[in-house]
Design a protein around this motif. Structure first.
Motif, short mmCIF file in Angstrom:
data_model
loop_
_atom_site.label_atom_id
_atom_site.label_comp_id
_atom_site.label_asym_id
_atom_site.label_seq_id
_atom_site.Cartn_x
_atom_site.Cartn_y
_atom_site.Cartn_z
N MET A 1 1.11 3.50 -2.48
CA MET A 1 0.83 2.72 -1.29
C MET A 1 -0.02 1.48 -1.58
N ARG A 2 0.25 0.43 -0.80
CA ARG A 2 -0.45 -0.84 -0.95
C ARG A 2 -1.14 -1.19 0.37
N ALA A 3 -1.99 -2.18 0.33
CA ALA A 3 -2.58 -2.69 1.56
C ALA A 3 -1.49 -3.35 2.39
N ASN A 4 -1.53 -3.12 3.72
CA ASN A 4 -0.53 -3.70 4.63
C ASN A 4 0.89 -3.49 4.11
N ASP A 5 1.19 -2.27 3.76
CA ASP A 5 2.46 -1.95 3.11
C ASP A 5 3.62 -2.09 4.10
N PRO A 6 4.54 -3.03 3.87
CA PRO A 6 5.64 -3.25 4.82
C PRO A 6 6.67 -2.12 4.83
N ARG A 7 6.64 -1.25 3.81
CA ARG A 7 7.65 -0.19 3.73
C ARG A 7 7.49 0.86 4.83
N ILE A 8 6.27 0.98 5.37
CA ILE A 8 6.05 1.98 6.42
C ILE A 8 6.84 1.60 7.68
N ALA A 9 6.72 0.35 8.11
CA ALA A 9 7.47 -0.09 9.29
C ALA A 9 8.97 0.05 9.05
N MET A 10 9.41 -0.23 7.83
CA MET A 10 10.82 -0.09 7.49
C MET A 10 11.28 1.36 7.64
N VAL B 1 16.47 13.69 -5.22
CA VAL B 1 17.23 12.51 -5.61
C VAL B 1 16.29 11.35 -5.90
N LEU B 2 16.36 10.82 -7.13
CA LEU B 2 15.62 9.62 -7.51
C LEU B 2 16.61 8.46 -7.55
N ASN B 3 16.37 7.45 -6.75
CA ASN B 3 17.27 6.29 -6.71
C ASN B 3 16.56 5.09 -7.34
N PRO B 4 16.96 4.67 -8.54
CA PRO B 4 16.29 3.53 -9.17
C PRO B 4 16.57 2.24 -8.43
N SER B 5 15.60 1.32 -8.50
CA SER B 5 15.75 0.05 -7.80
C SER B 5 14.87 -1.01 -8.45
N ALA B 6 15.32 -2.25 -8.45
CA ALA B 6 14.45 -3.36 -8.82
C ALA B 6 13.36 -3.46 -7.75
N PRO B 7 12.10 -3.76 -8.13
CA PRO B 7 11.00 -3.79 -7.15
C PRO B 7 11.29 -4.67 -5.94
N GLU B 8 11.94 -5.82 -6.16
CA GLU B 8 12.20 -6.74 -5.05
C GLU B 8 13.30 -6.23 -4.11
N ASP B 9 14.02 -5.20 -4.54
CA ASP B 9 15.14 -4.67 -3.74
C ASP B 9 14.81 -3.29 -3.16
N GLU B 10 13.52 -2.89 -3.23
CA GLU B 10 13.14 -1.53 -2.90
C GLU B 10 13.45 -1.17 -1.45
N GLU B 11 13.12 -2.06 -0.52
CA GLU B 11 13.34 -1.75 0.90
C GLU B 11 14.82 -1.57 1.21
#
Length: 343
Positions: free
Chosen positions: A128-137, A98-108
């Motif tokens: 992945m980015r530096a200090n990526d907040p999505r991991i904690a999410m 399943v691919l769920n499209p999203s605006a970048p600012e609404d990704e989390e």
């Protein structure tokens, strides 16, 4: 006529319950029986009723990804190759993707909605980015996940598959230095992405060991396409003291860089050396370049397949897998690297 569960059970001389449990990986079904059932499934073309299977197991038999979509985000052949490997493995286990499209600012929030929907059993995270907040999410959600790549900084306690980008570009740079090159350029991926940060770190580390610094005027970050590779190399060659060697973060970038070198009347491997990272893209084989490319190589398709294997295996509770994997790319020397001019 499609084969039904009752017919499959009669063919095998087993109860429908046993066949169903074998297909769903229940531990009380022994390995020999499970193999008999799977063999019969392949031979008959049986497909389980997904609605009934979901009711019986509570599983959606799907894995999911949130795909950022915006006007500034183009298609990426590298990610497409990764998805091809993931999809191939998903098909083997009869899983949906399943691919769920999203605006970048609404990704989390899109990840949260997808996890809460019950439409997927697991998620994977990429780019992945530096200090990526999505991991904690993702760690806060009650759903299995795996990361392709690694963040920089923050918690390191999460499941991932990555390649050792720092080591790969360290070794590539060291080879160029040993060939006498001192003016070494880097055409890299986008500056905020963790793999690009690590590749630049590898180049810098190798240069420092030889008492050299990375000239920032010889570093360009961009989307990894041949067009950006061409423009970056063209600018490098216009400098009063151009590089004698260049490292490219993909064969797509290298394709453009080689075009710029050829148009300048220079010879790859003689006047200027080039090393690229090879993601094993079917349409860009380094050995098929006019001068075969020296590369650091690690297959994106194999990485996609491994991510799917680990995620699906965890969902079905089949087998044991390492929580974290760091693959070491192979350095393959071909004709695009040679001694620095005058050496």
């Amino acid at each position: 006529m499609p084969v039904k569960l009752k017919q499959l059970a009669e063919l095998l001389g087993l109860s429908q319950t046993t066949v169903s449990r074998a297909l769903n990986g229940y531990p009380e079904v022994n390995a020999k029986t499970r193999q008999r059932v799977l063999k019969a499934v392949r031979e008959t073309g049986y497909r389980p009723n997904r609605a009934a299977q979901r009711l019986a197991t509570g599983k959606a038999y799907s894995i999911g990804l949130v795909m950022p979509i915006a006007s500034g985000i183009g298609s990426d052949i590298h990610f497409g190759e990764f998805l091809a490997g993931l999809a191939e493995e998903a098909v083997k286990h009869d899983f949906h993707f399943v691919l769920n499209p999203s605006a970048p600012e609404d990704e989390e929030s899109t990840f949260r909605r997808l996890a809460a929907s019950g439409n997927v059993d697991g998620l994977f995270l990429a780019h992945m980015r530096a200090n990526d907040p999505r991991i904690a999410m993702l760690k806060s959600l009650s759903i299995p996940f795996i990361v392709h790549g690694r963040s920089i900084g923050g918690s390191k306690d999460y499941p991932f598959l990555d390649i050792d980008n720092t080591a790969a570009f360290y070794e590539a740079t060291r080879l160029l230095i040993q060939l006498g090159h001192r003016r070494i350029a880097l055409i890299n991926g986008q500056e905020h992405l963790a793999f690009a940060i690590r590749r630049k770190k590898g180049v810098t580390r190798a240069l420092k060991e030889w008492g050299l610094d990375l000239d920032e005027t010889l570093v360009h970050h961009s989307v990894m396409t041949d067009g950006y590779g061409y423009r970056s190399m063209e600018r490098f060659l216009m400098q009063p003291n151009p590089p004698t060697a260049v490292l490219c973060s993909s064969t797509a970038l290298a394709l453009g860089a080689v075009r710029a070198i050829n148009q300048a009347g220079l010879i790859v491997g003689t006047d200027i050396s080039i090393i690229a990272h090879d993601d094993v893209l079917p349409m860009l084989k380094p050995e098929n370049f006019s001068v075969p490319l020296t590369t650091t190589r690690s297959s994106l398709r194999a990485a996609g397949a491994r991510v799917a294997c680990r995620l699906i295996g965890g969902i079905l509770e089949r087998g044991t897998y390492p929580d974290q994997e760091l693959w070491h790319p192979e350095l393959i020397v071909r004709a695009s690297t040679g001694p620095a001019p005058g050496k």
